[in-house]
Design an enzyme around this catalytic site. Sequence first.
Site: not given
Lengths: 129, 123, 283
Positions: C197, C201, C240, C244
């Site tokens: 992740c 991000h 969500r 992802c």
Amino acid sequence: MNMKKMTAMLCLGAIVAIAGQSVFAAEKQAAPKAEAADKAAAKSPESSGDNAAAEAAIAAAESARKKAASVDGEWRDTGKMIKKAQAALKAGDSAKAIKLAKKAEKQGKLGYEQAQAQQTLKMPSYLKY
Amino acid sequence: MINMSTRLTSIAAAAAIVLGGTLSISTAVAVDAKVLEEGKTLAFKRKDGNCLACHVIEGGEAAGNIGPPLMMMKIRYPDKAVLRAQIWDSSVRNAETAMPLFGKYGILSESDLDKVVEYIHTL
Amino acid sequence: MKNLPGKLLLLSVVAAIAATAQAASEQPTPERDKEVFENRFKERFPDVAREEFANGVYAIDPIGRESWEAIEEFPPYELFIDDGKEMWDAPFANGKTYKDCFADGPGIAHKYPHWDKEQGMVMTLPLALNQCRESQGEKPLKYKKGSINNILSYIAMESRGEVTNVVIPEDDPRALDAYEKGKKFYYTRRGQLNFACAACHVQNPGMKIRSDMLSPALGQTTHFPVYRSKWGTIGTLHRRFTGCNKQVRAKPFKAQGEEYRNLEYFLTYMSNGLTLNGPGARK
């Protein structure tokens, strides 16, 4: 490997090189061998009837998938590939089933290794502790 | 001349690999326009290379910028084998790479990866 | 005297080793994690005020922000809020309502996720809503799509202005463990594409993947549920997460399973101090 074969391969290598094909990297070894095996499986005349081999390949894929899942390392498409392999087997195309199962097994193994390599959390260097 | 020496290097490499008992040639395709075109298609397609997701490439639309633009590749990678190794598993050179391991993780087949390398190397 | 520099060197080496050993044996505290995390975004976006990160990618994408602001003038999530209010008010078959489970509702989004000591797990709002329903003899709602988003939208709207404040209680080591698991999830590479992740991000926010700008991890939890133009509807945080994971070609985990709840616990903690502004609208 006998001399004749080696010479033949050497020639092939040279021809390919002259044609400008790139040739390299030790990493390349494993996969092309697997591909070659797949091709052999696809072409072998008795393979279409080789249900036992396909079943074994699917079982191996399923166990690799489960092993990856056990460390939260399963990939998205592995299960789908196994399902497709099972469908191919049912439809009598054991060569296709084996090909798909081998691919799935490889994914299972890679996903497992990927998770295992990160067992201990190592914070990335862009976070300045 | 550049072509000639590249060829010679390739021949040497091929010979070395054969003698090492690890011949690794899958298909004997010439680097002709067709290969480059196929390489380009693979490089642009979202489901295959999707290089444009992160790299600007001349002629490509809606390119991302997470990685560097793909240009002057022959200068950056005089040795095509190094470029191939980078695409195959970029984590070898940088453990924190944001680039997928296209070869190691089987995102591209070895033969497709060869085509992509041929194309990228022309940029 | 001749030996002094050598001794000093030895001494500092010993000290350095000791310090390293200590650092290695001790996990950074969540407070320290948060400080380092926030610094990353401060360093990368020095001109963006901290509070702005509650607006997700639009805090750092001026072009995207314009169309987002236009969308917010006629919010696509409004109907869902209205339907959610109806759900909140409507009695269950037994005559009771959500209010009987959540006496301080409906503005309760800021109380989640929290550590539930009794159940020994991270409690999220969707899970609490379903536990309420089941305790009242109702069927649970699905966790990703569908009407759970209506009631979540209403609750989010009623909670606007409250501040993210996830607590990791010190009297139960299992809470810290859940946080650590969520943190590990966030920084672990997974899937055929081998992304964590954090790779998008935390490492690369503000960069573009094709024409989409990667959002900063800071502030990622403030606006759920979210209306996504890509979905053409509204969805939960765990939907969500699922998306992802699929994008990086990893097999997604179960919505409201332990993995995603722990992830939510960590990720929401990282946004502590940011104002809740759900429901949100995104591309």
